[in-house]
Design a protein around this motif. Structure first.
Motif, mmCIF file in Angstrom:
data_model
loop_
_atom_site.group_PDB
_atom_site.id
_atom_site.type_symbol
_atom_site.label_atom_id
_atom_site.label_comp_id
_atom_site.label_asym_id
_atom_site.label_seq_id
_atom_site.Cartn_x
_atom_site.Cartn_y
_atom_site.Cartn_z
ATOM 1 N N ILE A 201 0.373 -6.262 10.133
ATOM 2 C CA ILE A 201 0.287 -4.901 10.673
ATOM 3 C C ILE A 201 1.600 -4.168 10.433
ATOM 4 C CG2 ILE A 201 0.066 -3.552 12.787
ATOM 5 C CD1 ILE A 201 -1.830 -5.741 13.826
ATOM 6 N N ALA A 202 2.719 -4.844 10.684
ATOM 7 C CA ALA A 202 4.034 -4.240 10.445
ATOM 8 C C ALA A 202 4.182 -3.842 8.984
ATOM 9 C CB ALA A 202 5.143 -5.202 10.855
ATOM 10 N N ASP A 203 3.752 -4.688 8.073
ATOM 11 C CA ASP A 203 3.841 -4.365 6.649
ATOM 12 C C ASP A 203 2.994 -3.137 6.318
ATOM 13 O OD1 ASP A 203 5.487 -6.546 6.309
ATOM 14 O OD2 ASP A 203 3.893 -7.858 5.572
ATOM 15 N N ALA A 204 1.804 -3.051 6.919
ATOM 16 C CA ALA A 204 0.936 -1.903 6.661
ATOM 17 C C ALA A 204 1.550 -0.622 7.221
ATOM 18 C CB ALA A 204 -0.445 -2.147 7.249
ATOM 19 N N LYS A 205 2.155 -0.699 8.395
ATOM 20 C CA LYS A 205 2.820 0.481 8.960
ATOM 21 C C LYS A 205 4.028 0.873 8.113
ATOM 22 C CE LYS A 205 0.185 1.075 12.590
ATOM 23 N NZ LYS A 205 -0.717 2.245 12.704
ATOM 24 N N GLY A 206 4.719 -0.116 7.560
ATOM 25 C CA GLY A 206 5.885 0.159 6.727
ATOM 26 C C GLY A 206 5.557 0.876 5.438
ATOM 27 N N GLU A 207 4.275 0.947 5.095
ATOM 28 C CA GLU A 207 3.875 1.700 3.895
ATOM 29 C C GLU A 207 4.234 3.181 4.001
ATOM 30 O OE1 GLU A 207 -0.280 1.115 3.267
ATOM 31 O OE2 GLU A 207 -0.124 -1.069 3.148
ATOM 32 N N ILE A 208 4.418 3.683 5.224
ATOM 33 C CA ILE A 208 4.729 5.103 5.384
ATOM 34 C C ILE A 208 5.998 5.495 4.645
ATOM 35 C CG2 ILE A 208 6.072 4.847 7.525
ATOM 36 C CD1 ILE A 208 4.823 7.469 8.491
ATOM 37 N N PHE A 209 6.907 4.552 4.461
ATOM 38 C CA PHE A 209 8.180 4.858 3.804
ATOM 39 C C PHE A 209 8.014 5.068 2.301
ATOM 40 C CE2 PHE A 209 9.516 1.932 7.394
ATOM 41 C CZ PHE A 209 9.823 2.974 8.250
ATOM 42 N N GLN A 210 6.905 4.615 1.738
ATOM 43 C CA GLN A 210 6.701 4.725 0.296
ATOM 44 C C GLN A 210 6.570 6.176 -0.171
ATOM 45 O OE1 GLN A 210 3.460 2.173 -0.989
ATOM 46 N NE2 GLN A 210 4.171 0.477 0.302
ATOM 47 N N GLY A 211 6.200 7.068 0.737
ATOM 48 C CA GLY A 211 6.039 8.465 0.355
ATOM 49 C C GLY A 211 7.237 9.341 0.633
ATOM 50 N N LEU A 212 8.338 8.759 1.120
ATOM 51 C CA LEU A 212 9.512 9.570 1.464
ATOM 52 C C LEU A 212 10.022 10.373 0.276
ATOM 53 C CD1 LEU A 212 11.639 7.212 3.738
ATOM 54 C CD2 LEU A 212 10.893 9.528 4.332
ATOM 55 N N GLU A 213 10.371 11.602 0.548
ATOM 56 C CA GLU A 213 11.032 12.427 -0.440
ATOM 57 C C GLU A 213 12.390 11.810 -0.781
ATOM 58 O OE1 GLU A 213 9.825 16.209 -1.622
ATOM 59 O OE2 GLU A 213 8.771 14.317 -1.871
ATOM 60 N N PHE A 222 14.425 -0.090 16.953
ATOM 61 C CA PHE A 222 15.464 -1.125 17.003
ATOM 62 C C PHE A 222 15.017 -2.327 17.829
ATOM 63 C CE2 PHE A 222 19.137 -3.118 19.031
ATOM 64 C CZ PHE A 222 19.954 -3.379 17.939
ATOM 65 N N ASP A 223 14.295 -2.082 18.919
ATOM 66 C CA ASP A 223 13.952 -3.150 19.849
ATOM 67 C C ASP A 223 12.737 -3.960 19.416
ATOM 68 O OD1 ASP A 223 16.013 -2.299 21.675
ATOM 69 O OD2 ASP A 223 14.708 -0.629 22.206
ATOM 70 N N SER A 224 12.126 -3.575 18.317
ATOM 71 C CA SER A 224 10.938 -4.293 17.849
ATOM 72 C C SER A 224 11.311 -5.618 17.201
ATOM 73 C CB SER A 224 10.187 -3.436 16.815
ATOM 74 O OG SER A 224 9.165 -4.180 16.184
ATOM 75 N N PRO A 225 10.532 -6.674 17.449
ATOM 76 C CA PRO A 225 10.779 -7.936 16.739
ATOM 77 C C PRO A 225 10.520 -7.819 15.238
ATOM 78 C CG PRO A 225 8.759 -8.062 18.048
ATOM 79 C CD PRO A 225 9.442 -6.789 18.438
ATOM 80 N N TYR A 226 9.936 -6.712 14.822
ATOM 81 C CA TYR A 226 9.634 -6.493 13.404
ATOM 82 C C TYR A 226 10.587 -5.477 12.765
ATOM 83 C CZ TYR A 226 5.608 -8.736 15.387
ATOM 84 O OH TYR A 226 4.810 -9.611 16.073
ATOM 85 N N ARG A 227 11.702 -5.211 13.484
ATOM 86 C CA ARG A 227 12.688 -4.245 12.995
ATOM 87 C C ARG A 227 13.159 -4.574 11.583
ATOM 88 N NH1 ARG A 227 17.666 -5.133 16.285
ATOM 89 N NH2 ARG A 227 17.815 -6.919 14.866
ATOM 90 N N ASP A 228 13.595 -5.798 11.360
ATOM 91 C CA ASP A 228 14.145 -6.151 10.050
ATOM 92 C C ASP A 228 13.081 -6.075 8.958
ATOM 93 O OD1 ASP A 228 16.564 -6.539 11.295
ATOM 94 O OD2 ASP A 228 16.379 -8.720 11.408
ATOM 95 N N ARG A 229 11.852 -6.372 9.320
ATOM 96 C CA ARG A 229 10.758 -6.282 8.361
ATOM 97 C C ARG A 229 10.533 -4.816 7.956
ATOM 98 N NH1 ARG A 229 7.334 -10.697 8.058
ATOM 99 N NH2 ARG A 229 5.613 -10.434 6.575
ATOM 100 N N LEU A 230 10.598 -3.929 8.931
ATOM 101 C CA LEU A 230 10.437 -2.500 8.652
ATOM 102 C C LEU A 230 11.617 -1.959 7.853
ATOM 103 C CD1 LEU A 230 9.041 -1.365 12.113
ATOM 104 C CD2 LEU A 230 7.782 -1.402 9.948
ATOM 105 N N ILE A 231 12.819 -2.401 8.184
ATOM 106 C CA ILE A 231 13.998 -1.962 7.435
ATOM 107 C C ILE A 231 13.885 -2.390 5.979
ATOM 108 C CG2 ILE A 231 16.482 -2.348 7.149
ATOM 109 C CD1 ILE A 231 16.707 -2.362 10.210
ATOM 110 N N ALA A 232 13.417 -3.613 5.749
ATOM 111 C CA ALA A 232 13.234 -4.087 4.379
ATOM 112 C C ALA A 232 12.207 -3.239 3.634
ATOM 113 C CB ALA A 232 12.810 -5.548 4.389
ATOM 114 N N ALA A 233 11.152 -2.815 4.347
ATOM 115 C CA ALA A 233 10.140 -1.969 3.722
ATOM 116 C C ALA A 233 10.691 -0.586 3.401
ATOM 117 C CB ALA A 233 8.935 -1.835 4.646
ATOM 118 N N ALA A 234 11.649 -0.123 4.196
ATOM 119 C CA ALA A 234 12.198 1.223 4.007
ATOM 120 C C ALA A 234 13.266 1.284 2.916
ATOM 121 C CB ALA A 234 12.787 1.726 5.322
#
Length: 465
Positions: A201-213, A222-234
C-alpha cells in the motif's frame, strides 16, 4: 454568462478533445452526473457498464446545460467525439496545461480529504477566489480529470485529491495532475483486499511522486513506519523532500500541543527557520499531523503561514469526516460526531481515541470496515482495545463484519449488534440520553450517514420513554 469569462468555449472544447462542435456555445462548469448539472454547465455523456449518460441528455439540458460532449449526434449543442471517457481525460490534461497555477496533490490511506480541504482553506485565505480544489471525494480515474476540467485558466493554486485501490492507479492520475507539491498523509491497511501487505500500500501511495513537476516537493509523514519507504519512492522525482509530524527530527513539527478550550488543539509548530503558534479547530492528534502537512505544503507553494494558521482555526467539521452536532434529546442535547463517510483500522482507532476525551456517557455506533481482505476479522476484533482504553460505555455495532468485535467485547463493555443502519437507528433512538457523546463511523456502504441525518434533524427531540 455575460461579462464573465467562460470556463470553456465550444472551440476550446473541440480543440482539447479532438471533437467536432455542432454549434458555438460556452460553459461555466462541467459535470458527468445529470443530477449535478446546473445552468451553464457542460454535460459529459459517459458510457459505463450499468448505464449510458446519453440517456440523460434531455434531463441535463432541462437542468440548464449549455452544451454536451457526446459520442453520438444529438439535437442539443454538443462536441462529438469517438469516446467520451477519453474526452474527459483529454479535457483534464488540457485544463492542466493551460494554467500557470501551483498545484498540490494529496493522497494517503487516511486524512486525505480533510487535508485537501484544510489546504484549500489555507490557500484561499491567502488568495481568495483564486484557489481550486476537487470537491467531495472525486479522486479516482473519472473524478480527477473532472476536477481538473473544472479548474479555470486563471487559477493561482489548485489542490487535487488522488485515491487508489490498486497498484498503478496513482501513477496514472499524478501524471495527469502534475503537482508541484505531492503529499502523502498517512499509510494504513485500507483496501488491503487488493494488496499483499501494508508495504505494498505504501508503495502504491508513493506513486504520487512520479508526477511531480521538475524541482517539486514531496511531503512525507515523519512518524510513519513507512517513512523511509516513501522517501525512497520520492527521491528519483522530487527536488526536495520535507517530512512532517510530531516526532523529534521532522522538518515541520508540532513541538508543543495542548488541548484548546473549544476542544481543538493549540499548537506551537517549528518549520524551516520559523515558528508558528496557532489553533486547530478539529480535535485529535491526527488533525495535528494533518495540519503539519498543510503548513509544509503552504510553505512549499509560496503561501502565507500566518493566514494558514487562521484558516485552520476557523475550519468547521466536514460532513461525514468529523462534523460535530448538538442534537436535541428529551429536552437536552447529545453530541454527535459524524465520521460516517469511511473507515479503516487506523482511522477507527484515532477517532475512538479522541472520543475518550469527551465528557458524558461515551457511545460508539460502528459500522463494518470494507475491503480489508483476509485480515478483516482480526482488524475488527482489535478495535476492542481502543474502545476499552477510551472508556467507551456502550457500543452499537452495525453489519456482519462486526461479528468478531462483538465477540471480543463480551464481558468488556455493554454492546448491541444490529444488521443494518435502519436497525441501528431504531436502537439508538431508545437509549440516547442528554449529555451523551456519540461517535458514528463506518465504511460508506454501511449507510450510517442516514443515522446521522436522522439524529441531526431532531427526530428524537420528542421521544418519550
Amino acid at each position: 454568462m455575460r461579462g464573465v469569462k467562460p470556463l470553456w468555449t465550444s472551440e476550446a472544447l473541440a480543440r482539447a478533445t479532438g471533437g467536432t462542435a455542432s454549434a458555438d456555445f460556452a460553459v461555466s462548469g462541467v459535470a458527468f452526473d445529470s443530477r449535478e448539472v446546473g445552468p451553464g454547465d457542460l454535460f459529459i455523456a459517459m458510457k459505463g457498464e450499468a448505464t449510458d449518460g446519453h440517456r440523460f441528455l434531455d434531463k441535463a439540458f432541462a437542468g440548464g446545460a449549455a452544451g454536451a460532449i457526446v459520442s453520438e449526434p444529438v439535437d442539443h449543442p454538443h462536441i462529438l467525439v469517438a469516446d467520451t471517457t477519453a474526452a474527459l481525460d483529454a479535457l483534464g490534461v488540457a485544463s492542466r496545461a493551460r494554467t500557470a497555477a501551483k498545484i498540490a496533490g494529496v493522497t494517503g490511506s487516511v486524512g486525505k480529504t480533510g487535508t485537501k480541504e484544510a489546504l484549500f482553506a489555507a490557500l484561499d485565505r491567502f488568495a481568495p477566489g483564486h484557489v481550486h480544489r476537487s470537491v467531495k471525494s472525486y479522486n479516482n480515474h473519472t473524478g480527477v480529470p473532472l476536477s481538473l476540467a473544472r479548474m479555470s485558466a486563471d487559477t493561482r493554486f489548485g489542490v487535487l485529491e488522488m485515491g487508489m485501490n490498486h497498484a498503478g492507479e496513482l501513477a496514472q492520475l499524478t501524471r495527469m495532475v502534475r503537482p508541484h507539491v505531492a503529499i502523502v498523509t498517512a499509510i494504513a491497511p485500507a483496501h488491503q483486499a487488493y494488496f499483499d501487505s501494508v508495504e505494498a500500500i505504501a508503495d502504491a501511495k508513493g506513486e504520487i511522486f512520479q508526477g511531480l513537476e521538475p524541482g517539486g516537493t514531496a511531503i512525507v509523514p515523519f512518524d510513519s513506519p513507512y517513512r523511509d519507504r516513501l522517501i525512497a519512492a520520492a527521491k528519483p522525482h522530487a527536488g526536495r523532500i520535507v517530512t512532517f509530524g510530531l516526532g523529534e527530527g521532522a522538518d515541520v513539527r508540532a513541538r508543543d500541543v495542548v488541548r484548546a478550550t473549544n476542544g481543538g488543539s493549540l499548537v506551537n509548530a517549528r518549520l524551516h527557520g520559523a515558528e508558528l503558534c496557532f489553533t486547530i479547530a478539529h480535535p485529535g492528534a491526527h488533525w495535528v499531523s494533518n495540519a503539519m502537512a498543510v503548513l509544509a505544503a503552504v510553505e512549499a507553494l509560496g503561501g502565507d503561514l500566518g493566514q494558514a494558521g487562521l484558516a485552520l482555526a476557523d475550519m468547521a467539521g466536514l460532513p461525514g469526516r468529523g462534523a460535530r452536532h448538538n442534537v436535541p434529546v428529551d429536552g437536552g442535547t447529545a453530541l454527535v460526531i459524524d465520521e460516517s463517510y469511511n473507515a479503516n483500522p487506523a482511522s477507527m482507532a484515532a477517532t475512538i481515541r479522541q472520543l475518550g476525551e469527551e465528557a458524558g456517557r461515551r457511545i460508539v455506533i460502528l459500522g463494518g470496515m470494507r475491503e480489508l481482505g483476509e485480515g478483516s476479522d482480526a482488524f475488527h476484533a482489535q478495535l476492542a482495545e481502543p474502545l476499552k482504553a477510551a472508556n467507551v460505555q456502550y457500543a452499537l455495532l452495525v453489519g456482519a463484519e462486526m461479528k468478531p468485535l462483538a465477540k471480543a467485547l463480551e464481558g468488556v463493555i455493554d454492546f448491541a449488534h444490529r444488521p443494518d443502519a435502519a436497525a441501528a437507528l431504531e436502537h439508538i433512538s431508545q437509549i440516547l440520553e442528554p449529555g451523551d457523546a456519540v461517535l458514528i463511523k463506518g465504511s460508506n456502504a454501511i449507510g450510517l450517514s442516514r443515522v446521522v441525518a436522522n439524529l441531526v434533524s431532531g427526530a428524537l427531540g420528542g421521544r418519550t420513554d
